[in-house]
Scaffold this active site. Structure first.
Site, PDB file in Angstrom:
ATOM      1  CG  ASP A 294       4.584   6.622   2.997  1.00 42.14           C
ATOM      2  OD1 ASP A 294       3.164   6.805   2.835  1.00 42.14           O
ATOM      3  OD2 ASP A 294       4.699   5.588   3.293  1.00 42.14           O
TER       4      ASP A 294
ATOM      5  CG  HIS B 102      -2.203  13.326   6.012  1.00 44.10           C
ATOM      6  ND1 HIS B 102      -2.488  13.035   7.936  1.00 44.10           N
ATOM      7  CD2 HIS B 102      -3.212  14.616   6.573  1.00 44.10           C
ATOM      8  CE1 HIS B 102      -2.415  13.709   8.204  1.00 44.10           C
ATOM      9  NE2 HIS B 102      -3.229  14.687   7.688  1.00 44.10           N
TER      10      HIS B 102
HETATM   11  C1  GDG Z   1      -0.903   8.426   5.617  1.00 45.81           C
HETATM   12  C2  GDG Z   1       0.214   8.651   3.996  1.00 45.81           C
HETATM   13  C3  GDG Z   1       1.593   9.066   6.053  1.00 45.81           C
HETATM   14  C4  GDG Z   1      -0.772  -0.900  10.058  1.00 45.81           C
HETATM   15  N1  GDG Z   1      -0.783  -1.621   9.736  1.00 45.81           N
HETATM   16  C5  GDG Z   1      -1.407  -1.973  11.119  1.00 45.81           C
HETATM   17  C6  GDG Z   1      -1.446  -0.606  11.973  1.00 45.81           C
HETATM   18  N2  GDG Z   1      -0.956   0.068  10.762  1.00 45.81           N
HETATM   19  C7  GDG Z   1      -0.696   1.462  11.079  1.00 45.81           C
HETATM   20  C8  GDG Z   1       0.382   1.691  11.477  1.00 45.81           C
HETATM   21  C9  GDG Z   1       0.596   2.941  11.134  1.00 45.81           C
HETATM   22  C10 GDG Z   1      -0.797   3.685  10.858  1.00 45.81           C
HETATM   23  O1  GDG Z   1      -1.156   2.303  10.746  1.00 45.81           O
HETATM   24  C11 GDG Z   1       0.175   3.374   9.052  1.00 45.81           C
HETATM   25  O2  GDG Z   1       0.039   4.646   8.754  1.00 45.81           O
HETATM   26  P1  GDG Z   1       1.876   5.358   7.684  1.00 45.81           P
HETATM   27  O3  GDG Z   1       1.865   6.404   7.765  1.00 45.81           O
HETATM   28  O4  GDG Z   1       2.749   4.249   8.129  1.00 45.81           O
HETATM   29  O5  GDG Z   1       0.645   5.352   6.375  1.00 45.81           O
HETATM   30  P2  GDG Z   1      -1.229   5.914   5.236  1.00 45.81           P
HETATM   31  O6  GDG Z   1      -2.175   4.751   5.584  1.00 45.81           O
HETATM   32  O7  GDG Z   1      -0.623   5.349   4.287  1.00 45.81           O
HETATM   33  O8  GDG Z   1      -0.385   7.312   6.448  1.00 45.81           O
HETATM   34  C12 GDG Z   1       1.256   8.415   4.991  1.00 45.81           C
HETATM   35  C13 GDG Z   1       0.390   9.466   6.921  1.00 45.81           C
HETATM   36  O9  GDG Z   1      -0.921   9.373   6.169  1.00 45.81           O
HETATM   37  C14 GDG Z   1       0.518  10.774   8.705  1.00 45.81           C
HETATM   38  O10 GDG Z   1       0.050  11.599   7.824  1.00 45.81           O
HETATM   39  O11 GDG Z   1       2.247   9.136   6.692  1.00 45.81           O
HETATM   40  O12 GDG Z   1       2.247   8.603   4.394  1.00 45.81           O
HETATM   41  O13 GDG Z   1      -0.124   7.876   2.954  1.00 45.81           O
HETATM   42  O14 GDG Z   1       0.706   3.840  12.443  1.00 45.81           O
HETATM   43  O15 GDG Z   1       1.089   1.228  12.871  1.00 45.81           O
HETATM   44  N3  GDG Z   1      -1.968  -0.818  12.908  1.00 45.81           N
HETATM   45  C15 GDG Z   1      -3.048  -1.662  13.522  1.00 45.81           C
HETATM   46  N4  GDG Z   1      -2.863  -2.185  12.989  1.00 45.81           N
HETATM   47  C16 GDG Z   1      -2.254  -2.996  11.989  1.00 45.81           C
HETATM   48  O16 GDG Z   1      -2.190  -4.017  11.352  1.00 45.81           O
HETATM   49  N5  GDG Z   1      -2.916  -1.219  15.350  1.00 45.81           N
END
Ligand code: GDG
Length: 461
Positions: free
Chosen positions: A352, A158
């Site tokens: 990312d 990821h």
């Molecule tokens: C890894 C990789 C890759 C955030 N704040 C809150 C909240 N979130 C949710 C977002 C989103 C998720 O968390 C974060 O996903 P990301 O993709 O932005 O980042 P990582 O956690 O680092 O994920 C990344 C991913 O895996 C998938 O392959 O895209 O590059 O690092 O869904 O909306 N959700 C809630 N409250 C919050 O305060 N409910």
């Protein structure tokens, strides 16, 4: 019946109604909704009771069995906090200077990967397809093959994969890739990551099995959630509090890869260089605390508290606060509404793998009145979303100018850009992502089995 077996470090607790703030859990939950039968195996997040035999707990929820094991305090530290989060995570996000290597942590990492293999083995059935996720479990495919598992095994990373020039700094990098090549196929988020991994495979003389499979979200479901959220109390309260002023929103786990400090400096530049926004624009940053046991993350938290305090102290007026900063996890259905209400989505990671927030922000918009997305070129999502306002997250002036442009953008331009961004988000869904990956995995498995038979080798040699 074919069953999908997903293995990842942590798995969401099916008894909790709220999903954790983390991309992997969100992406895979979207995938499992479409699967007729599945097993999701991982660490419970709990510490094992030393007086008890290590057991796997199973919890059936709908079509999915959630199976978890506990880890010892020693493994939690050596494997999770240190090898995964203080060695692999920084290096793979191009932060070699933050990598803090100790050999004992590698030993814990090997132990835990072997433990996962031993504990998963009795749960496996014929016709299972095994899909391993993320950097915590690089060795698992090989460990399963050692236990004579002949099922298709795929791996998805990821996070980004660094170029050879960086990867070669990782002690045991060669061992990691040797173990990884026991998987039939390895998926990465972007062409750049896949090329980096294949180059490292090539340097060590291993088969090049990496390919790009960019992850997506369930955009229709998310759009529905965002629309429904407009009826909610939180949406109404946020709207009233803005008094018609434009809203910028950011949502990221508290992590140095997300470029939060650079982003705040960019916002500060906006207020300095374009003073017309003072007293007008509001920036809401939602940042659930993560990995608080890792020193680097504690330090970042303190620095953010200080930086935000300073910006607010410098620019705030008695009836206006420039930055609203939340470290509580906001429930997903409420966050979806906040995205919809925002005029600008601000996504500025320094690196990312993908960044699902960028895709969620687009899916959440009102088609008649969409907001603008400011996006780092260093997010894996950037190649798929060229109509965003692309910025270099290391340049705060670039961020300030992009924000100024986004706030002043005409509604027709915002609409035009959004339509193209939304087509991209609608096309690359979580469902398409997993279907494509699993089809390629089964094809690759058939071919690898045939090749090994032709060479007269055991499949797992
Ligand atoms: C890894 C990789 C890759 C955030 N704040 C809150 C909240 N979130 C949710 C977002 C989103 C998720 O968390 C974060 O996903 P990301 O993709 O932005 O980042 P990582 O956690 O680092 O994920 C990344 C991913 O895996 C998938 O392959 O895209 O590059 O690092 O869904 O909306 N959700 C809630 N409250 C919050 O305060 N409910």
């Amino acid at each position: 019946m074919n069953r999908l077996v997903i293995v990842s470090n942590r798995i969401p607790d099916p008894d909790e109604r709220v999903l954790p703030a983390g991309g992997l859990a969100i992406g895979l939950t979207d995938v499992l909704r479409d699967e007729p039968s599945s097993l999701w195996f991982g660490w419970s997040g709990n510490q094992e009771d030393r007086d008890k035999e290590q057991t796997v707990h199973q919890n059936v929820c709908g079509k999915t069995v959630y199976a978890t094991l506990d880890l010892s305090a020693k493994h939690r530290k050596g494997y999770y906090q240190r090898f995964c989060n203080a060695i692999i995570w920084p290096l793979f996000h191009y932060r070699l200077g933050l990598m803090d290597y100790h050999r004992a942590d590698w030993e814990s990492y090997v132990d835990v990967n072997q433990l996962f293999a031993r504990k998963l083995l009795p749960l496996l059935r014929q016709n299972d397809t095994i899909w391993i996720h993320d950097y915590h479990l690089f060795l698992l495919g090989h460990e399963l093959r050692k236990l004579n598992v002949t099922a298709p095994i795929g791996f998805f990373l990821h996070i980004p994969f660094p170029p050879w020039s960086l990867f070669r700094a990782l002690p045991h990098g060669e061992d990691i890739l040797r173990h990884l090549s026991a998987c039939d196929i390895i998926g990465l988020q972007t062409e750049e990551d896949a090329a980096n991994m294949n180059e490292c495979f090539r340097r060590f003389g291993f088969p090049q099995r990496a390919a790009a499979f960019p992850i997506g979200i369930d955009p229709k479901r998310f759009a529905r959630e965002a629309q429904e959220a407009t009826q909610g109390d939180e949406y109404a309260r946020l709207k009233v509090s803005l008094q018609g002023r434009p809203l910028i929103i950011g949502a990221d786990r508290l992590d140095y890869s997300k470029g939060l400090q650079e982003r705040l400096t960019g916002y500060e530049k906006l207020l300095t260089r374009f003073p017309e926004h003072r007293g007008r624009v509001t920036y809401l940053q939602v940042t659930p605390i993560s990995r608080k046991e890792v020193e680097e993350y504690r330090l970042l938290r303190r620095q953010l508290d200080e930086q935000i305090g300073r910006i607010n102290g410098m620019f705030a007026q008695f009836d206006w606060t420039p930055v609203r900063y939340l470290t509580q996890t906001v429930p997903r259905h409420i966050l979806a509404g906040f995205y919809r209400l925002a005029d600008v989505g601000l996504v500025t990671p320094l690196r990312d793998g993908m960044n699902l927030v960028a895709k969620e922000f687009i899916a959440a918009q009102d088609p008649e009145r969409p907001g603008a997305l400011v996006l780092s070129t260093l997010a894996g999502a950037a190649p798929e979303l060229p109509e965003a306002i692309l910025i270099n997250p290391h340049d705060p002036d670039d961020i300030a100018e992009a924000l100024h442009l986004a706030i002043n953008m005409s509604s027709s331009e915002k609409k035009q850009r959004w339509q193209s961004l939304n087509s991209a988000v609608q096309a690359s869904t979580a469902g398409n992502w997993s279907r494509t990956f699993l089809t390629e995995l089964r094809t690759a498995h058939a071919k690898n089995t045939e090749d090994s038979a032709a060479a007269g080798q055991d499949y797992d040699s």
